[in-house]
Design an enzyme around this catalytic site. Structure first.
Site, PDB file in Angstrom:
ATOM      1  CG  MET A  31       9.999  -4.825  -8.214  1.00  0.00           C
ATOM      2  SD  MET A  31       8.982  -3.685  -7.274  1.00  0.00           S
ATOM      3  CE  MET A  31       9.893  -2.193  -7.541  1.00  0.00           C
TER       4      MET A  31
ATOM      5  CE  LYS B  95       9.460 -17.940  -2.202  1.00  0.00           C
ATOM      6  NZ  LYS B  95       9.208 -19.381  -2.238  1.00  0.00           N
TER       7      LYS B  95
ATOM      8  N   GLY C 226       5.947   1.180 -14.503  1.00  0.00           N
ATOM      9  CA  GLY C 226       4.777   1.036 -13.634  1.00  0.00           C
ATOM     10  C   GLY C 226       4.602   2.272 -12.784  1.00  0.00           C
ATOM     11  CB  ALA C 227       2.568   4.835 -12.461  1.00  0.00           C
TER      12      ALA C 227
ATOM     13  CG  ASP D 191       7.860  -3.264   0.117  1.00  0.00           C
ATOM     14  OD1 ASP D 191       8.260  -4.346   0.577  1.00  0.00           O
ATOM     15  OD2 ASP D 191       6.654  -2.955   0.043  1.00  0.00           O
TER      16      ASP D 191
ATOM     17  CB  THR E 138       1.843  -9.087   2.155  1.00  0.00           C
ATOM     18  OG1 THR E 138       2.148  -9.213   0.778  1.00  0.00           O
ATOM     19  CG2 THR E 138       0.953 -10.240   2.593  1.00  0.00           C
TER      20      THR E 138
ATOM     21  CE  LYS F 148       3.165  -4.696   0.612  1.00  0.00           C
ATOM     22  NZ  LYS F 148       4.366  -4.669  -0.253  1.00  0.00           N
TER      23      LYS F 148
ATOM     24  CE1 TYR G  26       8.301 -12.765  -3.940  1.00  0.00           C
ATOM     25  CE2 TYR G  26       8.490 -15.143  -4.088  1.00  0.00           C
ATOM     26  CZ  TYR G  26       7.961 -14.023  -3.479  1.00  0.00           C
ATOM     27  OH  TYR G  26       7.103 -14.163  -2.436  1.00  0.00           O
TER      28      TYR G  26
ATOM     29  N   GLY H 172      12.800 -10.675  -8.100  1.00  0.00           N
ATOM     30  CA  GLY H 172      12.565  -9.960  -6.851  1.00  0.00           C
ATOM     31  C   GLY H 172      12.775 -10.759  -5.571  1.00  0.00           C
TER      32      GLY H 172
END
Ligand code: ATR
Length: 278
Positions: free
Chosen positions: A224, A16, A130-131, A105, A65, A69, A226, A246
Site C-alpha cells: 500500500m 499528490k 496488518g490490522a 480507499d 488524510t 481520518k 508507494y 500503492g
C-alpha cells in the site's frame, strides 16, 4: 462560481492529490479548484470550518488524510456504509449544512487490482497483513468481491483476531474473514494468491517475518505504500510474486472521490502514467 475542494492533513506538503484532481478536472472539463491545507494536529475541525467559510466559490468537499481520518469520521453528520465499515473517512461532501463522510480507499484498491493490474480478488485466497486503519479500510470492499478466503495476519495477534471477529459477522457478504486470523508465525505452510501489505512496516524499513510459502504460484503482492521499494516488495519479488505498489490505489481512491463529488468518472491511466513519469 468555481466549486472548491481541498485535501487536509498533517503533514500535507508531499500530497499528490492537488495534482491528481487538477488532471481529473482538466480531463473531464469540470470547473473546480483543489488546494492542500495543513491543519494543526488538534485543529482539524477548525481547518474544515475555515475552508468552508473562506474563498470565492462554494466549498463542496474535502479529502482527509493522516492523521485525521478517524476524526473526520466522528465529525461527519452522515456516513456511508463503506465509511462505517472502515471506521474512517477520507472523503467529505458538504451538502446543505450536512457533512457526509465516505471512504474511497478500499474501492480504490479493488479498482487498481481489477482494472490496472488484471488481478480480480474474486475467487482468490487473500492474505491481508496488518490490522490498523489501513487494513480495516479495505476489508469490506475486498469481501464484496467474493474472494475464496480472506485471512488477516498481524504482528499483534489479538488485534487481528478482534478485527477478524468483527468482519466475520458482517451481514450481506457471502465470504467472511477467516476467524483463524493470526500472527505472522502461524502462516507457515499456507499459500495465497494475493498478499496485501497494509502494515506501516514499509515506512520504517522493517522486514515482516513472512514465510516464502505465503506467496503462492502467480501470486500478486500489493504494497500500500508507494514511492519506494519496501522490504515487503523485495521479499515478494524474491519469492517469485508479481509486485505492485500503492500508487495505483492513490489515483483510484482519488478518482472514486471525484466521482462521488462530480458524478463523472475520470480516466485514471493517463494520470497514473503522468505520476509515474516524475
Ligand atoms: P495505519 O492506519 O497505517 O494502519 P496503524 O493503525 O498504526 O496505522 O497500524 C499500523 C499497522 O502496521 C499495525 O497492524 C501494526 O502492527 P501492530 O498492530 O502489531 O502494531 C503494523 N506494523 C507497524 N510496524 C510494524 C513492524 N515493524 N512489523 C510488523 N507490523 C508492523
Amino acid at each position: 462560481m468555481t466549486d472548491r475542494y481541498a485535501v487536509i492533513g498533517n503533514p500535507i506538503g508531499h500530497s499528490k492529490s492537488p495534482r491528481i484532481h487538477a488532471l481529473f478536472a482538466a480531463q473531464t472539463g469540470q470547473d473546480i479548484s483543489y488546494q492542500a491545507i495543513l491543519a494543526e494536529k488538534d485543529g482539524f475541525a477548525a481547518a474544515i470550518s475555515a475552508f468552508v467559510a473562506a474563498g470565492e466559490g462554494p466549498a463542496r468537499g474535502a479529502n482527509v488524510t493522516l492523521p485525521f481520518k478517524e476524526e473526520a469520521f466522528r465529525l461527519a453528520t452522515r456516513r456511508t456504509a463503506r465509511a462505517a465499515a472502515a471506521g474512517a473517512v477520507n472523503t467529505l461532501s458538504f451538502e446543505a449544512g450536512a457533512m457526509i463522510g465516505d471512504n474511497t480507499d478500499g474501492a480504490g484498491l479493488v479498482r487498481d487490482l481489477k482494472h490496472n493490474l488484471g488481478c480480480d480478488p474474486g475467487g482468490r485466497r487473500i492474505l491481508l497483513l496488518g490490522a490498523g486503519g489501513a487494513a480495516r479500510g479495505v476489508i469490506l470492499p475486498l469481501l464484496l468481491e467474493n474472494p475464496a478466503e480472506l485471512l488477516i495476519a498481524n504482528r499483534t495477534e489479538e488485534t487481528a483476531a478482534r478485527l477478524a471477529l468483527e468482519f466475520s459477522r458482517l451481514p450481506g457478504c457471502a465470504v467472511a474473514v477467516k476467524p483463524d486470523s493470526t500472527g505472522f508465525a502461524n502462516l507457515a505452510g499456507r499459500q495465497f494468491d494475493l498478499v496485501i501489505n497494509a502494515t506501516s512496516a514499509g515506512l520504517s524499513g522493517a522486514v515482516l517475518p513472512l514465510p516464502t510459502s505465503s506467496f503462492g504460484p502467480r501470486c500478486v503482492a500489493y504494497e500500500m505504500v508507494y514511492g519506494r521499494e519496501t522490504a515487503f516488495m523485495a521479499q515478494a519479488r524474491a519469492a517469485g510474486a508479481r509486485v505492485a505498489d500503492g500508487l495505483g490505489m492513490l489515483v483510484e481512491q482519488a478518482a472514486e472521490a471525484f466521482f462521488v463529488w462530480r458524478g463523472v468518472r475520470p480516466h485514471t491511466a493517463p494520470v497514473l502514467a503522468a505520476l509515474k513519469g516524475n
